[in-house]
Design a protein around this motif. Sequence first.
Motif, PDB file in Angstrom:
ATOM      1  N   TYR A   1      74.075  65.415  34.543  1.00  0.00           N
ATOM      2  CA  TYR A   1      72.738  64.928  34.233  1.00  0.00           C
ATOM      3  C   TYR A   1      72.246  65.500  32.911  1.00  0.00           C
ATOM      4  CZ  TYR A   1      71.587  69.510  35.993  1.00  0.00           C
ATOM      5  OH  TYR A   1      71.548  70.874  36.177  1.00  0.00           O
ATOM      6  N   LYS A   2      71.234  64.849  32.361  1.00  0.00           N
ATOM      7  CA  LYS A   2      70.578  65.316  31.145  1.00  0.00           C
ATOM      8  C   LYS A   2      69.096  65.471  31.432  1.00  0.00           C
ATOM      9  CE  LYS A   2      69.821  62.538  27.540  1.00  0.00           C
ATOM     10  NZ  LYS A   2      70.006  61.774  26.287  1.00  0.00           N
ATOM     11  N   ILE A   3      68.582  66.654  31.148  1.00  0.00           N
ATOM     12  CA  ILE A   3      67.155  66.925  31.253  1.00  0.00           C
ATOM     13  C   ILE A   3      66.580  66.862  29.842  1.00  0.00           C
ATOM     14  CG2 ILE A   3      65.386  68.624  31.893  1.00  0.00           C
ATOM     15  CD1 ILE A   3      67.077  67.638  34.280  1.00  0.00           C
ATOM     16  N   THR A   4      65.503  66.111  29.665  1.00  0.00           N
ATOM     17  CA  THR A   4      64.813  66.048  28.379  1.00  0.00           C
ATOM     18  C   THR A   4      63.425  66.661  28.554  1.00  0.00           C
ATOM     19  OG1 THR A   4      65.992  64.015  27.808  1.00  0.00           O
ATOM     20  CG2 THR A   4      64.056  64.555  26.487  1.00  0.00           C
ATOM     21  N   TYR A   5      63.146  67.668  27.742  1.00  0.00           N
ATOM     22  CA  TYR A   5      61.876  68.380  27.790  1.00  0.00           C
ATOM     23  C   TYR A   5      60.872  67.730  26.832  1.00  0.00           C
ATOM     24  CZ  TYR A   5      64.346  71.863  30.503  1.00  0.00           C
ATOM     25  OH  TYR A   5      65.062  72.493  31.487  1.00  0.00           O
ATOM     26  N   PRO A   6      59.589  68.054  26.957  1.00  0.00           N
ATOM     27  CA  PRO A   6      58.562  67.426  26.110  1.00  0.00           C
ATOM     28  C   PRO A   6      58.782  67.614  24.611  1.00  0.00           C
ATOM     29  CG  PRO A   6      57.525  68.620  27.909  1.00  0.00           C
ATOM     30  CD  PRO A   6      58.986  68.942  27.956  1.00  0.00           C
ATOM     31  N   ASN A   7      59.479  68.656  24.223  1.00  0.00           N
ATOM     32  CA  ASN A   7      59.728  68.895  22.796  1.00  0.00           C
ATOM     33  C   ASN A   7      60.940  68.111  22.292  1.00  0.00           C
ATOM     34  OD1 ASN A   7      61.735  70.314  24.067  1.00  0.00           O
ATOM     35  ND2 ASN A   7      61.264  72.285  23.117  1.00  0.00           N
ATOM     36  N   GLY A   8      61.550  67.308  23.166  1.00  0.00           N
ATOM     37  CA  GLY A   8      62.697  66.492  22.791  1.00  0.00           C
ATOM     38  C   GLY A   8      64.041  67.191  22.958  1.00  0.00           C
ATOM     39  N   LYS A   9      64.018  68.497  23.198  1.00  0.00           N
ATOM     40  CA  LYS A   9      65.282  69.214  23.404  1.00  0.00           C
ATOM     41  C   LYS A   9      65.845  68.877  24.782  1.00  0.00           C
ATOM     42  CE  LYS A   9      64.850  73.169  20.337  1.00  0.00           C
ATOM     43  NZ  LYS A   9      65.006  74.636  20.266  1.00  0.00           N
ATOM     44  N   ILE A  10      67.172  68.998  24.897  1.00  0.00           N
ATOM     45  CA  ILE A  10      67.844  68.586  26.129  1.00  0.00           C
ATOM     46  C   ILE A  10      68.660  69.723  26.741  1.00  0.00           C
ATOM     47  CG2 ILE A  10      67.926  66.164  25.470  1.00  0.00           C
ATOM     48  CD1 ILE A  10      70.852  66.567  24.647  1.00  0.00           C
ATOM     49  N   TYR A  11      68.946  69.562  28.008  1.00  0.00           N
ATOM     50  CA  TYR A  11      69.851  70.445  28.742  1.00  0.00           C
ATOM     51  C   TYR A  11      70.749  69.536  29.561  1.00  0.00           C
ATOM     52  CZ  TYR A  11      71.697  73.705  32.162  1.00  0.00           C
ATOM     53  OH  TYR A  11      72.550  74.443  32.958  1.00  0.00           O
ATOM     54  N   ILE A  12      72.043  69.764  29.510  1.00  0.00           N
ATOM     55  CA  ILE A  12      72.993  68.976  30.300  1.00  0.00           C
ATOM     56  C   ILE A  12      73.622  69.897  31.337  1.00  0.00           C
ATOM     57  CG2 ILE A  12      75.181  67.714  30.220  1.00  0.00           C
ATOM     58  CD1 ILE A  12      74.242  66.617  27.493  1.00  0.00           C
ATOM     59  N   GLY A  13      73.661  69.419  32.569  1.00  0.00           N
ATOM     60  CA  GLY A  13      74.210  70.217  33.656  1.00  0.00           C
ATOM     61  C   GLY A  13      74.938  69.349  34.655  1.00  0.00           C
ATOM     62  N   MET A  14      75.415  70.012  35.707  1.00  0.00           N
ATOM     63  CA  MET A  14      76.113  69.286  36.763  1.00  0.00           C
ATOM     64  C   MET A  14      75.529  69.643  38.113  1.00  0.00           C
ATOM     65  SD  MET A  14      79.785  71.180  37.013  1.00  0.00           S
ATOM     66  CE  MET A  14      79.936  72.824  37.676  1.00  0.00           C
ATOM     67  N   ASP A  15      75.632  68.709  39.031  1.00  0.00           N
ATOM     68  CA  ASP A  15      75.150  68.871  40.398  1.00  0.00           C
ATOM     69  C   ASP A  15      76.270  68.395  41.309  1.00  0.00           C
ATOM     70  OD1 ASP A  15      73.870  68.825  42.860  1.00  0.00           O
ATOM     71  OD2 ASP A  15      72.319  67.414  42.258  1.00  0.00           O
ATOM     72  N   LEU A  16      76.684  69.220  42.236  1.00  0.00           N
ATOM     73  CA  LEU A  16      77.805  68.861  43.110  1.00  0.00           C
ATOM     74  C   LEU A  16      77.370  68.119  44.368  1.00  0.00           C
ATOM     75  CD1 LEU A  16      79.909  72.137  42.792  1.00  0.00           C
ATOM     76  CD2 LEU A  16      80.130  69.985  41.508  1.00  0.00           C
TER      77      LEU A  16
ATOM     78  N   GLY B   1      69.310  71.389  21.822  1.00  0.00           N
ATOM     79  CA  GLY B   1      69.254  71.610  23.255  1.00  0.00           C
ATOM     80  C   GLY B   1      69.317  73.064  23.672  1.00  0.00           C
ATOM     81  N   TYR B   2      69.406  73.254  24.991  1.00  0.00           N
ATOM     82  CA  TYR B   2      69.344  74.578  25.597  1.00  0.00           C
ATOM     83  C   TYR B   2      70.662  75.042  26.220  1.00  0.00           C
ATOM     84  CZ  TYR B   2      64.335  74.211  24.909  1.00  0.00           C
ATOM     85  OH  TYR B   2      63.093  74.091  24.346  1.00  0.00           O
ATOM     86  N   ASN B   3      71.719  74.253  26.138  1.00  0.00           N
ATOM     87  CA  ASN B   3      72.996  74.723  26.667  1.00  0.00           C
ATOM     88  C   ASN B   3      73.515  75.863  25.791  1.00  0.00           C
ATOM     89  OD1 ASN B   3      73.058  71.614  27.584  1.00  0.00           O
ATOM     90  ND2 ASN B   3      74.219  72.888  29.012  1.00  0.00           N
ATOM     91  N   LEU B   4      73.965  76.932  26.414  1.00  0.00           N
ATOM     92  CA  LEU B   4      74.482  78.081  25.677  1.00  0.00           C
ATOM     93  C   LEU B   4      76.005  78.078  25.602  1.00  0.00           C
ATOM     94  CD1 LEU B   4      72.111  80.849  27.075  1.00  0.00           C
ATOM     95  CD2 LEU B   4      71.858  79.466  24.996  1.00  0.00           C
ATOM     96  N   SER B   5      76.628  77.276  26.438  1.00  0.00           N
ATOM     97  CA  SER B   5      78.086  77.171  26.383  1.00  0.00           C
ATOM     98  C   SER B   5      78.486  75.720  26.610  1.00  0.00           C
ATOM     99  CB  SER B   5      78.736  78.066  27.428  1.00  0.00           C
ATOM    100  OG  SER B   5      78.430  77.624  28.734  1.00  0.00           O
ATOM    101  N   PRO B   6      79.608  75.304  26.013  1.00  0.00           N
ATOM    102  CA  PRO B   6      80.413  76.124  25.103  1.00  0.00           C
ATOM    103  C   PRO B   6      79.603  76.474  23.849  1.00  0.00           C
ATOM    104  CG  PRO B   6      81.210  73.868  25.142  1.00  0.00           C
ATOM    105  CD  PRO B   6      80.123  73.968  26.156  1.00  0.00           C
TER     106      PRO B   6
END
Length: 99
Positions: free
Chosen positions: A8-23, A89-94
Amino acid sequence: MTERKQVYKITYPNGKIYIGMDLYGNCTYFGHLSKTAQENVNRDLADCRMDFTVRKEIMWESETASLAEVRAKEIEAIMANQSNNPAIGYNLSPRFRSS
């Protein structure tokens, strides 16, 4: 209920994103950001902390994928969207490496 593994992709009000996974395919799951990522989000959204909207988009899902396949799709999406670039975005890895 069938478990759906998702990226999934989360989009915050400032336009930055975070991509993660959900099992499990839980629609109310918005990720588990590292402490550093949480601090970055909180700092960036301090001005709108009383009222803001976050968007969650499912980018990919599967009922049969292995954990390794889901993780590979997550990394693929992080790289394709450059969500590991602090400007995007906010992903720190990779770890982001500028060219």
